[in-house]
Design a protein around this motif. Structure first.
Motif, PDB file in Angstrom:
ATOM      1  N   ASP A   1      -1.107  -4.435  -6.756  1.00 29.91           N
ATOM      2  CA  ASP A   1      -1.112  -3.013  -7.121  1.00 29.91           C
ATOM      3  C   ASP A   1      -0.791  -2.764  -8.594  1.00 29.91           C
ATOM      4  O   ASP A   1      -1.093  -1.691  -9.120  1.00 29.91           O
ATOM      5  CB  ASP A   1      -0.049  -2.258  -6.311  1.00 29.91           C
ATOM      6  CG  ASP A   1      -0.510  -1.954  -4.898  1.00 29.91           C
ATOM      7  OD1 ASP A   1      -1.658  -1.513  -4.744  1.00 29.91           O
ATOM      8  OD2 ASP A   1       0.289  -2.140  -3.962  1.00 29.91           O
TER       9      ASP A   1
ATOM     10  N   SER B   1       0.858  -1.178   0.000  1.00 30.58           N
ATOM     11  CA  SER B   1       0.000   0.000   0.000  1.00 30.58           C
ATOM     12  C   SER B   1       0.890   1.221   0.000  1.00 30.58           C
ATOM     13  O   SER B   1       1.734   1.379   0.868  1.00 30.58           O
ATOM     14  CB  SER B   1      -0.896  -0.030   1.246  1.00 30.58           C
ATOM     15  OG  SER B   1      -1.582   1.191   1.367  1.00 30.58           O
ATOM     16  N   LEU B   2       0.733   2.078  -0.985  1.00 32.01           N
ATOM     17  CA  LEU B   2       1.539   3.298  -1.075  1.00 32.01           C
ATOM     18  C   LEU B   2       0.697   4.482  -0.629  1.00 32.01           C
ATOM     19  O   LEU B   2      -0.500   4.483  -0.840  1.00 32.01           O
ATOM     20  CB  LEU B   2       2.016   3.512  -2.510  1.00 32.01           C
ATOM     21  CG  LEU B   2       3.021   2.486  -3.031  1.00 32.01           C
ATOM     22  CD1 LEU B   2       3.328   2.736  -4.494  1.00 32.01           C
ATOM     23  CD2 LEU B   2       4.301   2.521  -2.228  1.00 32.01           C
TER      24      LEU B   2
ATOM     25  N   PRO C   1      -1.641  -1.187 -13.198  1.00 35.18           N
ATOM     26  CA  PRO C   1      -1.745  -0.300 -12.032  1.00 35.18           C
ATOM     27  C   PRO C   1      -3.213   0.046 -11.745  1.00 35.18           C
ATOM     28  O   PRO C   1      -3.961   0.395 -12.639  1.00 35.18           O
ATOM     29  CB  PRO C   1      -0.928   0.922 -12.444  1.00 35.18           C
ATOM     30  CG  PRO C   1      -0.753   0.843 -13.929  1.00 35.18           C
ATOM     31  CD  PRO C   1      -0.849  -0.605 -14.294  1.00 35.18           C
ATOM     32  N   CYS C   2      -3.592  -0.063 -10.467  1.00 35.30           N
ATOM     33  CA  CYS C   2      -5.005  -0.019 -10.061  1.00 35.30           C
ATOM     34  C   CYS C   2      -5.717   1.299 -10.357  1.00 35.30           C
ATOM     35  O   CYS C   2      -6.836   1.292 -10.868  1.00 35.30           O
ATOM     36  CB  CYS C   2      -5.118  -0.269  -8.570  1.00 35.30           C
ATOM     37  SG  CYS C   2      -4.687  -1.931  -8.122  1.00 35.30           S
ATOM     38  N   THR C   3      -5.126   2.418  -9.972  1.00 34.87           N
ATOM     39  CA  THR C   3      -5.845   3.680 -10.132  1.00 34.87           C
ATOM     40  C   THR C   3      -6.041   4.022 -11.609  1.00 34.87           C
ATOM     41  O   THR C   3      -7.165   4.331 -12.016  1.00 34.87           O
ATOM     42  CB  THR C   3      -5.153   4.811  -9.353  1.00 34.87           C
ATOM     43  OG1 THR C   3      -5.010   4.398  -7.985  1.00 34.87           O
ATOM     44  CG2 THR C   3      -5.992   6.079  -9.366  1.00 34.87           C
TER      45      THR C   3
ATOM     46  N   THR D   1     -10.202   2.246  -7.362  1.00 35.67           N
ATOM     47  CA  THR D   1      -8.858   1.723  -7.122  1.00 35.67           C
ATOM     48  C   THR D   1      -8.941   0.423  -6.331  1.00 35.67           C
ATOM     49  O   THR D   1      -8.284  -0.570  -6.656  1.00 35.67           O
ATOM     50  CB  THR D   1      -8.010   2.764  -6.347  1.00 35.67           C
ATOM     51  OG1 THR D   1      -7.895   3.933  -7.147  1.00 35.67           O
ATOM     52  CG2 THR D   1      -6.630   2.230  -6.024  1.00 35.67           C
TER      53      THR D   1
ATOM     54  N   SER E   1       1.842   6.484 -15.181  1.00 37.54           N
ATOM     55  CA  SER E   1       1.458   5.229 -15.827  1.00 37.54           C
ATOM     56  C   SER E   1       0.148   5.289 -16.610  1.00 37.54           C
ATOM     57  O   SER E   1      -0.051   4.499 -17.525  1.00 37.54           O
ATOM     58  CB  SER E   1       1.392   4.101 -14.790  1.00 37.54           C
ATOM     59  OG  SER E   1       0.549   4.459 -13.716  1.00 37.54           O
TER      60      SER E   1
ATOM     61  N   LEU F   1       2.225  -2.392  -9.553  1.00 37.53           N
ATOM     62  CA  LEU F   1       3.296  -1.384  -9.480  1.00 37.53           C
ATOM     63  C   LEU F   1       4.699  -1.993  -9.436  1.00 37.53           C
ATOM     64  O   LEU F   1       5.679  -1.282  -9.245  1.00 37.53           O
ATOM     65  CB  LEU F   1       3.092  -0.483  -8.260  1.00 37.53           C
ATOM     66  CG  LEU F   1       1.905   0.491  -8.342  1.00 37.53           C
ATOM     67  CD1 LEU F   1       1.768   1.267  -7.040  1.00 37.53           C
ATOM     68  CD2 LEU F   1       2.079   1.465  -9.509  1.00 37.53           C
TER      69      LEU F   1
ATOM     70  N   THR G   1      10.706   2.807  -0.952  1.00 40.45           N
ATOM     71  CA  THR G   1       9.570   2.305  -1.742  1.00 40.45           C
ATOM     72  C   THR G   1      10.039   1.447  -2.914  1.00 40.45           C
ATOM     73  O   THR G   1       9.480   0.382  -3.178  1.00 40.45           O
ATOM     74  CB  THR G   1       8.742   3.501  -2.284  1.00 40.45           C
ATOM     75  OG1 THR G   1       8.297   4.280  -1.182  1.00 40.45           O
ATOM     76  CG2 THR G   1       7.530   3.013  -3.074  1.00 40.45           C
TER      77      THR G   1
ATOM     78  N   THR H   1       3.628   8.676  -9.124  1.00 42.10           N
ATOM     79  CA  THR H   1       3.838   7.273  -9.486  1.00 42.10           C
ATOM     80  C   THR H   1       2.522   6.535  -9.734  1.00 42.10           C
ATOM     81  O   THR H   1       2.410   5.763 -10.680  1.00 42.10           O
ATOM     82  CB  THR H   1       4.588   6.561  -8.337  1.00 42.10           C
ATOM     83  OG1 THR H   1       5.787   7.270  -8.077  1.00 42.10           O
ATOM     84  CG2 THR H   1       4.907   5.141  -8.704  1.00 42.10           C
ATOM     85  N   THR H   2       1.509   6.783  -8.896  1.00 40.34           N
ATOM     86  CA  THR H   2       0.313   5.936  -8.957  1.00 40.34           C
ATOM     87  C   THR H   2      -0.657   6.314 -10.084  1.00 40.34           C
ATOM     88  O   THR H   2      -1.487   5.500 -10.462  1.00 40.34           O
ATOM     89  CB  THR H   2      -0.442   5.934  -7.610  1.00 40.34           C
ATOM     90  OG1 THR H   2      -0.601   7.277  -7.173  1.00 40.34           O
ATOM     91  CG2 THR H   2       0.323   5.155  -6.568  1.00 40.34           C
TER      92      THR H   2
END
Lengths: 201, 201
Positions: free
Chosen positions: A26, A3-4, A49-51, A182, A83, A28, A12, A78-79
């Protein structure tokens, strides 16, 4: 399942690389992100990537066809920002993507031409009405902590100002929009990873 | 050291993943590309993709500062289009990047606003004079085989038409421009990988 953001003092990048790419909920892990870079038309047979995945699902499920659209992404985190363009410019989505960030010379000149704005800057109200064309699709993914002037309490604020929302044809607020997507995609990634392991996907 | 494109019938993705990421001269192993996705400000301590790295080195060595510039990339191929934006939008370069491709609705509307155009479509002369603003920086990375109307012989043609070049402030042709930079970066990647292995980088 990671979890970020991770707590301060924890590297990280090192933690992400310690995750098994086949169990990367994730999406990621660098190997999985790199697979996405390399695949333009072919299916990506690993976690996305989820989001970003959730944002695209949210938009398309509401009947907005992204093919041929100009999507302006604000923020290079990054999230989302780093991406989502990789997903949007694949042939199955086929959008044209501009990535703006703190180094962008004239942000409004980009957002004003956008059919879709994905705001992930983390700057409250950075996207104002004069920066948006009529009928634009707005997706708020910005997360900032601000003090509510009426109650004096801390609350979460998004990147998109109310006067921008007024000009939009479709709007996903934050909080209340992408967040649950997400988490849904995180679960979808777990199920898909299990299916791949069981050889049924 | 791999060389793309591989012959037909060989699974490029599978071959790329068989390379040791620490010995990846091309910078095309998914783990290395993914590390680049994840790093916005921090140094990338693994190989970067050669052609994108070569293009940026070529532009900056000629005194063009890319910070704050709008770069429009035309073409979403693996070796340039899918990865150059990841380098250009890092904080050390700090450009704003739009990725256009065959699915882009109005290519000229994007290229006309560009300070820099990286043409990697593989369509001879796709970038014409009316699509370019005066003083733009043009980098041709398009590779097509065409028949020379004068000699009847096959030759390599780039993406950028002569009338576009006339309007540019700086131009890198193809052939004769980025190609040797790719090979120089391939060698730089080998040296850097050796230095990392020896613990002197």
């Amino acid at each position: 399942m990671s979890s970020l953001p991770l707590p301060r003092g924890i590297d990280t990048h090192r933690v992400l690389e310690l995750i098994d790419p086949d169990k990367d909920a994730d999406g990621l892990h660098p190997t999985n992100l790199g697979r996405l870079v390399l695949r333009i038309a072919e299916p990506v047979e690993s976690s996305l990537p989820c989001t970003p995945k959730g944002i695209i699902e949210l938009i398309e499920r509401h009947g907005v066809d992204l093919a041929g659209k100009h999507v302006v992404v604000v923020g290079r985190g990054t999230t989302v920002g780093r991406s989502i363009g990789l997903l949007l410019t694949r042939k199955d989505v086929n959008a044209t993507v501009t990535l703006c960030h703190t180094g962008t010379a004239d942000l409004a000149s980009h957002t004003r031409t956008a059919d879709v704005i994905v705001a992930a800057a983390g700057v409250p109200g950075i996207i104002t009405g004069d920066m948006v064309k009529d009928g634009a699709v707005l997706v708020d993914v910005g997360v900032s902590r601000v003090t509510d002037p009426e109650t004096g309490k801390s609350k979460v604020a998004g990147d998109i100002a109310a006067d921008a929302v007024e000009r939009s044809s479709w709007y996903s607020p934050n909080p209340g929009g992408v967040g649950p997507m997400t988490r849904a995609m995180l679960l979808a990634n777990v199920v898909e990873a299990c299916e791949r392991k069981a050889g049924i996907r």
